[in-house]
Design an enzyme around this catalytic site. Sequence first.
Site, PDB file in Angstrom:
ATOM      1  N   SER A  31       0.879  -1.298  -0.048  1.00  0.00           N
ATOM      2  CA  SER A  31       0.005  -0.123  -0.036  1.00  0.00           C
ATOM      3  C   SER A  31       0.868   1.200   0.039  1.00  0.00           C
ATOM      4  O   SER A  31       0.482   2.229  -0.868  1.00  0.00           O
ATOM      5  CB  SER A  31      -0.820  -0.037   1.158  1.00  0.00           C
ATOM      6  OG  SER A  31      -1.931  -1.201   1.249  1.00  0.00           O
ATOM      7  N   GLN A 180     -10.692   2.699  -2.135  1.00  0.00           N
ATOM      8  CA  GLN A 180      -9.477   3.114  -3.016  1.00  0.00           C
ATOM      9  C   GLN A 180     -10.231   4.122  -4.105  1.00  0.00           C
ATOM     10  O   GLN A 180      -9.436   5.034  -4.835  1.00  0.00           O
ATOM     11  CB  GLN A 180      -9.226   1.869  -3.818  1.00  0.00           C
ATOM     12  CG  GLN A 180      -8.314   0.874  -3.030  1.00  0.00           C
ATOM     13  CD  GLN A 180      -7.959  -0.381  -3.911  1.00  0.00           C
ATOM     14  OE1 GLN A 180      -8.391  -0.503  -4.905  1.00  0.00           O
ATOM     15  NE2 GLN A 180      -6.820  -0.939  -3.341  1.00  0.00           N
ATOM     16  N   SER A 207     -12.401   0.267   5.294  1.00  0.00           N
ATOM     17  CA  SER A 207     -10.836   0.449   5.320  1.00  0.00           C
ATOM     18  C   SER A 207     -10.506   1.968   5.348  1.00  0.00           C
ATOM     19  O   SER A 207      -9.636   2.258   4.386  1.00  0.00           O
ATOM     20  CB  SER A 207     -10.167  -0.062   3.565  1.00  0.00           C
ATOM     21  OG  SER A 207     -10.750  -1.414   3.747  1.00  0.00           O
ATOM     22  N   GLU A 326      -8.982  -6.502   4.862  1.00  0.00           N
ATOM     23  CA  GLU A 326      -8.001  -7.353   4.298  1.00  0.00           C
ATOM     24  C   GLU A 326      -7.345  -8.363   5.288  1.00  0.00           C
ATOM     25  O   GLU A 326      -6.714  -9.306   5.130  1.00  0.00           O
ATOM     26  CB  GLU A 326      -6.785  -6.503   3.709  1.00  0.00           C
ATOM     27  CG  GLU A 326      -5.991  -5.795   4.816  1.00  0.00           C
ATOM     28  CD  GLU A 326      -4.983  -4.702   4.262  1.00  0.00           C
ATOM     29  OE1 GLU A 326      -3.624  -4.648   4.617  1.00  0.00           O
ATOM     30  OE2 GLU A 326      -5.631  -3.907   3.559  1.00  0.00           O
ATOM     31  N   HIS A 353     -13.575  -8.178  -3.440  1.00  0.00           N
ATOM     32  CA  HIS A 353     -12.127  -8.224  -3.574  1.00  0.00           C
ATOM     33  C   HIS A 353     -11.564  -9.305  -4.609  1.00  0.00           C
ATOM     34  O   HIS A 353     -12.199  -9.593  -5.578  1.00  0.00           O
ATOM     35  CB  HIS A 353     -11.407  -8.569  -2.180  1.00  0.00           C
ATOM     36  CG  HIS A 353     -11.627  -7.157  -1.225  1.00  0.00           C
ATOM     37  ND1 HIS A 353     -10.385  -6.927  -0.475  1.00  0.00           N
ATOM     38  CD2 HIS A 353     -12.272  -6.187  -1.209  1.00  0.00           C
ATOM     39  CE1 HIS A 353     -10.445  -5.907  -0.238  1.00  0.00           C
ATOM     40  NE2 HIS A 353     -11.810  -5.447  -0.182  1.00  0.00           N
TER      41      HIS A 353
END
Length: 438
Positions: A31, A180, A207, A326, A353
């Site tokens: 990341s 994202q 997230s 995750e 995912h």
Amino acid sequence: MTETPAHTSLWPAPHASGPVFATVHVPGSKSVTNRALVLAALAAEPGWLRRPLRSRDTLLMAAALRAMGVGIEEGVGPDGSGEAWRVIPSGLRGPAAVDVGNAGTVMRFLPPVAALADGPVRFDGDPRSYERPLNGVIDALRVLGARIDDDNRGSLPMTVHGGGALDGGRVEIDASSSSQFVSALLLSAPRFNQGVEVRHVGGPLPSMPHIRMTVDMLRTVGAQVDTPESGGEPNVWRVTSGALLGRDLTVEPDLSNAQPFLAAALVTGGKVIVPDWPERTTQPGDRLREIFTLMGGSCELTEQGLEFTGSGSVHGIDVDLSEVGELTPGIAAVAALADSPSTLRGVAHLRLHETDRLAALTKEINELGGDVTETADGLHIRPRRLHGGIFHTYDDHRMATAGAIIGLAVPGVEIENVGTTAKTLPDFPDLWAGMLGN
């Protein structure tokens, strides 16, 4: 959900004959590496990226930026202190072809970059990448002035027709399926003529630590960012237009990739040390210290790194993982070996995912004798005595490491396509064998 082809080789997951005691050097964060590459490519001057992760996802990111004209030189740092990448920005250009593989960071972070290029940039990837949502980025970029040809699918393959600049401005998006979408717009926003104001209008954002990571890294390279945490409106992020600085950045170890090694200490009653664990970090994997302690372990940050010790007992847990989704596969694997039931909540977005992780975990653990049921937003896991068998990965790196965790405690587990771990954790089988002293 489609299984990976049966011809893929099987890897016998090593079985631990006793407590695991090891020091494991975990490679750099994917990341951080991929965000740093984007920011360095958009900077006004060259920069250094030290201890970058070399994995499928990061090499795809580097290759894509090179295709658009960015110089990325691999070598050692200016003081000779280990591997480093020198990133040399230049005018972004097309025509270019980008292979995203199945990397969410590449398929989502780079279309805004491509909108700044002079010429068309074609995006394509693995078959699974076609199924992963991109509409949040595509629709937002169109509002901000970009021209994109995706045949109205909201997914790959697509072409971004870069015009050399992008107006930017205000945009509303629903990022409930992936944080994202927000990070993608923020990372390139300093180069937009008007910067950007991103307003999330949808369900709960998953997230959030990854968005905080994006903001923290933007500020490190000189960007001005207003966030809900800094006194702004809830679910609104603003980035001001301006030049980005070239920096000398050292990549932290990938704390999410430390998960299987910490889990090894937990399920075997051993002790694992992960050097260079940061005292302060935006990485979601830092939550492992809290979660695995609740499941029966203990940890301490020392000069050597994070020392994690298992007690010999593994307890079930009821936990909201919405900010750290995750980590779900590894936590589910540990929970399947616990002495009481677990409920993992807040992770409905995992169905989108690398694979449908909730369905995959349910199927694979149950086929080893487990008792896992899907809920609307997660999993309920009732521990059962497990047996050996094939654990399919569905080309998902975190499924592979979850299977390896179970294999420590259950003899006869075989991982189909353990090579998929190269997506973020190169040489995982060797690291795993080294931890076990094999």
